[in-house]
Design an enzyme around this catalytic site. Structure first.
Site, short mmCIF file in Angstrom:
data_model
loop_
_atom_site.label_atom_id
_atom_site.label_comp_id
_atom_site.label_asym_id
_atom_site.label_seq_id
_atom_site.Cartn_x
_atom_site.Cartn_y
_atom_site.Cartn_z
CG HIS A 93 -0.26 0.04 2.54
ND1 HIS A 93 -0.20 -1.05 3.39
CD2 HIS A 93 0.43 1.02 3.16
CE1 HIS A 93 0.48 -0.72 4.47
NE2 HIS A 93 0.88 0.52 4.35
P1 TYD Z 1 -1.68 -2.76 7.50
O1 TYD Z 1 -1.24 -1.35 7.62
O2 TYD Z 1 -2.40 -3.17 6.26
O3 TYD Z 1 -0.44 -3.73 7.75
P2 TYD Z 1 0.86 -4.02 6.87
O4 TYD Z 1 1.17 -2.81 6.07
O5 TYD Z 1 1.91 -4.34 7.86
O6 TYD Z 1 0.61 -5.20 6.01
O7 TYD Z 1 -2.56 -3.08 8.78
C1 TYD Z 1 -3.01 -4.40 9.07
C2 TYD Z 1 -4.28 -4.28 9.91
O8 TYD Z 1 -4.00 -3.65 11.15
C3 TYD Z 1 -5.36 -3.47 9.22
O9 TYD Z 1 -6.61 -4.07 9.52
C4 TYD Z 1 -5.29 -2.13 9.90
C5 TYD Z 1 -4.79 -2.47 11.30
N1 TYD Z 1 -3.95 -1.41 11.88
C6 TYD Z 1 -4.40 -0.68 12.95
O10 TYD Z 1 -5.54 -0.87 13.44
N2 TYD Z 1 -3.60 0.28 13.49
C7 TYD Z 1 -2.36 0.53 13.00
O11 TYD Z 1 -1.64 1.41 13.53
C8 TYD Z 1 -1.89 -0.25 11.88
C9 TYD Z 1 -0.52 -0.02 11.29
C10 TYD Z 1 -2.71 -1.20 11.35
#
Ligand code: TYD
Length: 133
Positions: free
Chosen positions: A49
């Site tokens: 992303h």
């Molecule tokens: P995501 O940012 O997509 O993780 P990565 O980039 O590591 O693959 O986040 C994964 C899940 O966690 C998504 O449902 C959003 C949640 N999340 C939070 O609730 N708070 C946060 O600070 C972060 C980074 C993610």
């Protein structure tokens, strides 16, 4: 526009070991959120992303991982994080893919803003379109 950069974190070494310190001179922004990636399953890819306005520092506090950054306009680079005395600065507007986590790798993320799903772009084509606006 700010560029991604691997920053040196000052380290204090003594007989007991090492201590790395992230303070204002290393940061490019005020930290409003800290999160930690750990227990990452083998062969897992995370990220995939971009953020519209979030700035981040990523630090491999244990083990190693790779972070590919892509500006959506033809530039990309893979940074290897394996040293707690280095922080990868990620400005807004870069597609990031985190992969090749070693067993037991821990990645500390320091973020400029609280979690906001509206700041994410999770579709690559939408990201490229947004960058060309
Ligand atoms: P995501 O940012 O997509 O993780 P990565 O980039 O590591 O693959 O986040 C994964 C899940 O966690 C998504 O449902 C959003 C949640 N999340 C939070 O609730 N708070 C946060 O600070 C972060 C980074 C993610």
């Amino acid at each position: 526009m700010p560029k991604p950069k691997l920053l040196d974190i000052p380290v204090i070494h003594d007989d007991r070991g090492s201590l790395s310190v992230v303070q204002w001179e290393t940061m490019r922004f005020r930290i409003n959120r800290v999160y930690i990636l750990f227990d990452v399953r083998p062969l897992t890819t995370r990220g995939s992303h971009a953020h519209k306005s979030l700035e981040q520092l990523l630090i491999a506090t244990s083990g190693s991982l790779e972070v590919e950054l892509d500006d959506g306009q033809g530039w990309s680079h893979t940074f290897v994080l394996r040293d707690p005395s280095k922080a990868l600065y990620i400005p807004p507007g870069f597609w990031r893919t985190l992969s090749s986590f070693s067993a037991g790798a821990v990645c500390l993320a320091l973020a400029s803003h609280e979690y906001d799903e509206n700041d994410y772009i999770r579709d690559y084509d939408t990201f490229v379109e947004w960058k060309s606006e």
